[in-house]
Design a protein around this motif. Structure first.
Motif, mmCIF file in Angstrom:
data_model
loop_
_atom_site.group_PDB
_atom_site.id
_atom_site.type_symbol
_atom_site.label_atom_id
_atom_site.label_comp_id
_atom_site.label_asym_id
_atom_site.label_seq_id
_atom_site.Cartn_x
_atom_site.Cartn_y
_atom_site.Cartn_z
ATOM 1 N N PRO A 49 0.811 -1.211 0.000
ATOM 2 C CA PRO A 49 0.000 0.000 0.000
ATOM 3 C C PRO A 49 0.847 1.265 0.000
ATOM 4 O O PRO A 49 1.785 1.384 0.783
ATOM 5 N N ALA A 50 0.511 2.172 -0.883
ATOM 6 C CA ALA A 50 1.260 3.424 -1.011
ATOM 7 C C ALA A 50 0.286 4.538 -1.321
ATOM 8 O O ALA A 50 -0.777 4.304 -1.898
ATOM 9 N N TRP A 51 0.618 5.744 -0.904
ATOM 10 C CA TRP A 51 -0.151 6.888 -1.371
ATOM 11 C C TRP A 51 0.684 8.150 -1.414
ATOM 12 O O TRP A 51 1.665 8.296 -0.706
ATOM 13 N N GLY A 52 0.280 9.007 -2.318
ATOM 14 C CA GLY A 52 0.922 10.308 -2.430
ATOM 15 C C GLY A 52 -0.151 11.370 -2.352
ATOM 16 O O GLY A 52 -1.257 11.185 -2.880
ATOM 17 N N GLN A 53 0.160 12.453 -1.656
ATOM 18 C CA GLN A 53 -0.846 13.498 -1.444
ATOM 19 C C GLN A 53 -0.289 14.845 -1.880
ATOM 20 O O GLN A 53 0.877 15.146 -1.648
ATOM 21 N N ALA A 54 -1.136 15.596 -2.549
ATOM 22 C CA ALA A 54 -0.742 16.949 -2.952
ATOM 23 C C ALA A 54 -1.745 17.930 -2.375
ATOM 24 O O ALA A 54 -2.961 17.721 -2.468
ATOM 25 N N ARG A 55 -1.222 18.970 -1.756
ATOM 26 C CA ARG A 55 -2.093 20.054 -1.314
ATOM 27 C C ARG A 55 -1.798 21.251 -2.196
ATOM 28 O O ARG A 55 -0.653 21.650 -2.356
ATOM 29 N N ILE A 56 -2.862 21.797 -2.738
ATOM 30 C CA ILE A 56 -2.753 22.920 -3.670
ATOM 31 C C ILE A 56 -3.563 24.052 -3.069
ATOM 32 O O ILE A 56 -4.708 23.849 -2.654
ATOM 33 N N SER A 57 -2.965 25.227 -2.997
ATOM 34 C CA SER A 57 -3.647 26.294 -2.258
ATOM 35 C C SER A 57 -3.375 27.665 -2.862
ATOM 36 O O SER A 57 -2.331 27.908 -3.450
ATOM 37 N N SER A 58 -4.330 28.537 -2.644
ATOM 38 C CA SER A 58 -4.134 29.921 -3.073
ATOM 39 C C SER A 58 -3.349 30.701 -2.023
ATOM 40 O O SER A 58 -2.993 31.845 -2.234
ATOM 41 N N GLU A 59 -3.082 30.044 -0.861
ATOM 42 C CA GLU A 59 -2.321 30.677 0.220
ATOM 43 C C GLU A 59 -1.099 29.822 0.536
ATOM 44 O O GLU A 59 -1.087 28.627 0.236
ATOM 45 N N PRO A 60 -0.079 30.396 1.177
ATOM 46 C CA PRO A 60 1.059 29.565 1.584
ATOM 47 C C PRO A 60 0.585 28.421 2.477
ATOM 48 O O PRO A 60 -0.329 28.607 3.288
ATOM 49 N N VAL A 61 1.183 27.233 2.336
ATOM 50 C CA VAL A 61 0.717 26.073 3.099
ATOM 51 C C VAL A 61 1.796 25.561 4.043
ATOM 52 O O VAL A 61 2.984 25.652 3.769
ATOM 53 N N LEU A 62 1.331 25.008 5.159
ATOM 54 C CA LEU A 62 2.241 24.513 6.193
ATOM 55 C C LEU A 62 2.238 23.001 6.320
ATOM 56 O O LEU A 62 3.177 22.417 6.842
ATOM 57 N N THR A 63 1.147 22.365 5.889
ATOM 58 C CA THR A 63 1.019 20.906 6.058
ATOM 59 C C THR A 63 0.386 20.300 4.804
ATOM 60 O O THR A 63 -0.170 21.027 3.974
ATOM 61 N N PRO A 64 0.431 18.969 4.700
ATOM 62 C CA PRO A 64 -0.193 18.318 3.525
ATOM 63 C C PRO A 64 -1.703 18.373 3.562
ATOM 64 O O PRO A 64 -2.355 18.006 2.590
ATOM 65 N N GLY A 65 -2.297 18.793 4.665
ATOM 66 C CA GLY A 65 -3.760 18.838 4.772
ATOM 67 C C GLY A 65 -4.291 17.649 5.545
ATOM 68 O O GLY A 65 -3.865 16.525 5.319
ATOM 69 N N ASP A 66 -5.213 17.906 6.442
ATOM 70 C CA ASP A 66 -5.745 16.829 7.297
ATOM 71 C C ASP A 66 -6.720 15.927 6.550
ATOM 72 O O ASP A 66 -6.739 14.723 6.739
ATOM 73 N N TYR A 67 -7.590 16.540 5.742
ATOM 74 C CA TYR A 67 -8.668 15.777 5.101
ATOM 75 C C TYR A 67 -8.673 15.982 3.591
ATOM 76 O O TYR A 67 -8.218 17.016 3.095
ATOM 77 N N LEU A 68 -9.185 14.970 2.915
ATOM 78 C CA LEU A 68 -9.070 14.928 1.462
ATOM 79 C C LEU A 68 -10.295 15.517 0.783
ATOM 80 O O LEU A 68 -11.427 15.220 1.161
ATOM 81 N N ASP A 69 -10.039 16.302 -0.246
ATOM 82 C CA ASP A 69 -11.124 16.733 -1.125
ATOM 83 C C ASP A 69 -11.393 15.670 -2.175
ATOM 84 O O ASP A 69 -12.524 15.427 -2.557
ATOM 85 N N VAL A 70 -10.320 15.059 -2.647
ATOM 86 C CA VAL A 70 -10.468 13.985 -3.631
ATOM 87 C C VAL A 70 -9.567 12.821 -3.239
ATOM 88 O O VAL A 70 -8.388 13.018 -2.930
ATOM 89 N N LEU A 71 -10.136 11.635 -3.238
ATOM 90 C CA LEU A 71 -9.342 10.413 -3.071
ATOM 91 C C LEU A 71 -9.350 9.678 -4.400
ATOM 92 O O LEU A 71 -10.412 9.323 -4.912
ATOM 93 N N VAL A 72 -8.187 9.474 -4.969
ATOM 94 C CA VAL A 72 -8.067 8.658 -6.176
ATOM 95 C C VAL A 72 -7.617 7.275 -5.718
ATOM 96 O O VAL A 72 -6.501 7.123 -5.220
ATOM 97 N N ALA A 73 -8.507 6.299 -5.846
ATOM 98 C CA ALA A 73 -8.210 4.958 -5.324
ATOM 99 C C ALA A 73 -7.994 3.975 -6.460
ATOM 100 O O ALA A 73 -8.881 3.791 -7.295
ATOM 101 N N GLN A 74 -6.833 3.354 -6.473
ATOM 102 C CA GLN A 74 -6.501 2.406 -7.544
ATOM 103 C C GLN A 74 -7.041 1.013 -7.283
ATOM 104 O O GLN A 74 -7.154 0.205 -8.192
ATOM 105 N N ASN A 75 -7.318 0.686 -6.040
ATOM 106 C CA ASN A 75 -7.845 -0.645 -5.747
ATOM 107 C C ASN A 75 -8.715 -0.602 -4.488
ATOM 108 O O ASN A 75 -8.806 0.428 -3.805
#
Lengths: 563, 291
Positions: A49-75
């Motif tokens: 099991p592996a995952w990669g997370q991207a946080r994209i923001s209109s403001e400077p960011v400090l963390t990857p984000g607590d909760y997901l707007d989109v989960l792309v699940a391969q299996n």
């Protein structure tokens, strides 16, 4: 409008989930957004099991984000194990060739691999998914097309076809998303920037910072998650008088680094916990024989083999006291990629200045994080050089009660650099009075490392939060929110964890309570602070993952109430 | 050391083989200095831990640089030094415990790199400094403080090990042959690559093998140490291995790899010349990441 878009690509190692998140972040950064990535994967080449997370923001960011707007699940596994982190109103995009979601509310099944194959571009399935996610989030597709064009225009014959194929794939994904009718709150437009920005990963920043300070030699041994520094140096540390080598073990690494530092060069290695343990005796030699060198420890979960690819902050005690005997190794622990650049430069300079070993203490989540930062100006980085012997004091290399001139082999002042207790010229002696004098000399040398800086805000508050290293981001985000909510709490932070800046310690000693978020069981940093007279208590976590801001915030509140 | 510290100078036991090795190294360095007009400061002696390593504090006359490190790690220290400073003449002084037990893992890598250094190994078949424990080269069945029933582990044959690990230049000598040993060390330093001078250097306190090595004509005891036959071709690997496997301790140049020896730093220089790698400044590397 939303300020943030948090996307997680989850699947198996080898399915491009980490690459998918990085590609998404790169595209968004190119479009002007602030980005930050985090990934977690097993210690194997493919599978698991592996995952990669991207946080994209209109403001400077400090963390990857607590909760997901989109989960792309391969299996199915990836869906089952990540869906609980999907926020309310979030969307799942899943590989419908692999599995089906029965109660699919806000979910879109895409046979992305099949679509890519049918489009004659089998490598483009990740791009199809990115197209779908971008459409759902209302991100301007033209900017991503622009990114694709730049990314794959490399002066090769097939470039145009690849660019065209990838843009077609992006649009295919967007069309499917549009057909589904699943939409997120649209992301705010990207900000504009006056300064030149770069997208850099933590390990690159650390390497470049050391190089900016004039690093000349790097010898290392492959170990997750520190190998990237060794391979970066092999590819990029070049020029007259430089050397990069692969040692046969961490024991050989540190011993050869002692030889390299003794030779007069500015030298560095990278390792992780198990390697740091093996380097203990060699670091003691560098301390004892007064040899400048830098060890970058990219922390992972421990002990023993532990969690080789996960993040943890459990090597702090080992970093300060990596070997047996009386020593206190200077430790600089950056909190993000930008700091990693300056921390590495400072580590090289400190090693030269006090003529001894310095640990650059980073961690998996910083080393592997890609983040947009303002491009550092290497010309502002100082290059300190050890005081070199002119021969005026003959071979009395260890004479006096603090730093003394360093004889460079080939030049005047031939002496014996000695790991045994020794006299002024480096000859072994066990006389008590000489050992007392030399022990005090070695500790006195640390006094020149007095230029450590620190952050302090709302310093009038009697309770403060002070994270270290990679917990800086989550700690700061939690503090920002609490502060905005009117909670009276101070903020302190330094990357100079040993020796700590005196002025910082003086302030901390006046606090009723200092809360230290850190990723280890023991509460290592708070223990060190308590030893130095600060009433510090840790907020610990040892999951192999970084803090979530929401968890940290509520824990800080609880501790403040129950103080 | 350049100045004697009589109060606490390290002392070898009377008759210790290491005295001969010390003088031989001094002679080799003096000769090299004259031949190359090279200042003594261009030599660094990297010492291991044990009686042998203390040689670095005992040297008389013009002083080279020294590094007396930690147990078993003289070779990797020398690797870091020589790789960064190919202009330096680097020699390692070590013993059978330091070199062949705790430090054995470091021989192969230097041989494969063909690191241009000379290791002088003082083999006394015992841990002397810690007062008489078995080492890899202690004979089978010998009773020591760690081999109550007599040594049960087979004896290591260092010359076979060096050949097997790919060391390009191997000399086997005796500490009592000071002049010849000095010559051998000087020639090993001249060899452009990894060379080992393995010296029988008896411990007069815990494992006195002088009589065995030299034999006793009157008592009809054959000397264990025998010069390598003049018709031995040092470039013949199999012949060298046959000698190494023999019963006696061979004396002389055992092996010198056929063909040109290209040392580690030359390999790197040649590879750079051949491939002309791209070199970017920090500024350029940062700029390449511009968004």
């Amino acid at each position: 409008m939303s300020k943030n878009l948090v996307v997680r690509f989850a699947g198996e190692g080898g399915q491009g989930v980490v690459g998918g998140a990085e590609l998404m972040a790169s595209a968004a950064a190119q479009g002007g957004y602030h980005v930050l990535t985090f990934s977690t994967y097993p210690s194997q080449i493919k599978g698991g099991p592996a995952w990669g997370q991207a946080r994209i923001s209109s403001e400077p960011v400090l963390t990857p984000g607590d909760y997901l707007d989109v989960l792309v699940a391969q299996n199915r596994y990836a869906y089952d194990h990540n869906v609980e982190e999907l926020r309310e109103g979030g969307i799942v995009v899943y590989n419908s060739e692999e599995f089906e979601i029965e109660d699919a509310g806000r979910a879109l099944g895409l046979p992305a691999d099949k679509m890519a194959r049918e489009a004659g571009n089998p490598l483009a399935s990740t791009i199809i998914l990115i197209g779908a996610v971008a459409k759902m989030a209302g991100v301007d597709l033209a900017a991503i097309e622009d990114f694709i064009t730049k990314r794959w225009t490399r002066g090769r014959a097939g470039d145009a076809a690849i660019v065209e194929g990838n843009i077609a794939a992006l649009r295919m994904g967007a069309v499917e998303a549009e057909k589904s009718g699943l939409m997120l709150e649209a992301l705010e437009a990207a900000p504009t920037h006056a300064e030149t920005r770069i997208l850099i990963r933590g390990f690159e920043a650390a390497c470049l910072g050391a190089m900016a300070a004039g690093l000349e030699s790097f010898i290392g041994y492959p170990i997750s998650p520190a190998t990237t520094m060794l391979t970066f140096m092999e590819a990029n540390l070049a020029g007259e008088g430089t050397f990069v080598g692969q040692a046969s073990s961490e024991i050989e690494s540190i011993a050869s680094l002692v030889g390299a530092g003794f030779s007069g060069k500015r030298v560095m290695t990278s390792t992780a916990g198990p390697g740091l343990s093996l380097m203990g005796e060699g670091l003691g030699l560098a301390w004892m024989a007064e040899i400048p060198l830098v060890v970058a420890d990219v922390q992972r979960g421990g002990p023993a083999t532990g969690l080789p690819t996960k993040t943890e902050q459990s090597d702090l005690i080992s970093a300060i006291n990596p070997g047996h005997g009386d020593m206190s190794v200077p430790v600089i622990a950056p909190g993000d990629p930008e700091e990693a650049f300056f921390a590495a430069a400072k580590a090289v300079n400190w090693s030269e200045r006090y003529q001894g070993p310095v640990i650059l203490l980073t961690e998996a989540s910083i080393a592997e994080r890609a983040q947009d930062i303002v491009m550092p100006d290497p010309s502002t980085v100082s290059r300190e050089t050890r005081v070199v012997s002119t021969g005026a004091v003959g071979n009395l290399r260890y004479d006096g009660d603090t730093i003394s001139p360093f004889p460079v082999p080939g030049g005047p002042g031939a002496y014996v650099a000695n790991g045994s207790a020794h006299d002024g010229q480096g000859d072994t002696t066990h006389l008590p009075e000489v050992h007392v004098k030399m022990t005090e000399r070695r500790f006195a040398k640390l006094k020149v490392l007095n230029d450590g800086t620190f952050e302090a805000e709302n310093s009038g508050a009697e309770i403060a939060v002070m994270p270290w290293g990679g917990s800086k981001g989550a700690g700061r985000a939690a503090w920002n929110e609490l502060h905005a909510e009117g909670v009276n709490i101070g903020w302190y932070y330094t990357m100079y964890v040993n020796p700590l800046p005196e002025a910082l310690l003086a302030e901390l000693r006046t606090k009723k309570l200092v809360l230290v978020p850190e990723l280890n069981y023991l509460g290592q940093f708070s223990g060190i602070l308590r030893q130095q007279g600060v009433n510090a208590r840790s907020i610990t976590q040892y999951t192999g993952l970084p803090f979530k801001v929401t968890d940290l915030k509520s824990e800080i509140r609880d501790r403040m109430e129950s103080k | 050391m350049s100045k004697r510290n009589p109060v606490y100078d390290f002392k070898w036991c009377p008759g210790c083989g290491d005295f001969g090795v010390k003088v031989a190294i001094e002679q080799a360095l003096a000769k090299r200095s004259v031949e190359r007009s090279e200042p003594i400061e261009k030599t660094a002696v990297v010492a291991g831990i044990g009686c042998s390593g203390n040689l670095v504090h005992m040297q008389e006359g013009p002083q080279p640089f020294g590094l007396h490190g930690i147990h078993g790690r003289a070779l990797p220290i020398a690797y870091g030094l020589k790789s960064n400073r190919p202009d330096m003449n680097v020699i390692v002084v070590s013993g059978d415990g330091d070199f062949l037990s705790i430090g054995a893992e470091h021989i192969g890598p230097q041989a494969r790199r063909n690191l241009d250094i000379t290791a002088v190994v003082m083999d006394n078949g015992i841990y002397g400094l810690t007062k008489g424990q078995a080492s890899p080269t202690t004979e089978l069945e010998v009773v020591t403080s760690t081999t109550r029933y007599g040594k049960l582990d087979d004896k290591m044959h260092p010359l076979e090990v060096y050949l097997g690990l790919g060391v390009g230049y191997i000399v086997s000598e005796m500490s009592s042959r000071v002049k010849q040993l000095g010559e051998a060390i000087k020639e090993a330093m001249d060899y452009p690559g990894f060379s080992i001078v393995h010296v029988q250097s008896p411990c007069t306190t815990y494992n006195d093998t002088y009589a065995l090595l030299k034999g006793d004509e009157k008592k009809g005891i054959e000397p264990l140490a025998k010069p390598i036959s003049e018709d031995h071709d040092p470039s013949d690997f199999m012949a060298a291995m046959a000698i190494a496997k023999g019963r006696s301790v061979p004396i002389g140049l055992l092996y010198k790899r056929a063909g040109e020896s290209v040392p580690a730093h030359e390999r790197l220089a040649q590879a750079k010349e051949r491939t002309k790698p791209r070199e970017s400044s920090v500024q350029q590397l940062l700029a390449s990441m511009t968004i």
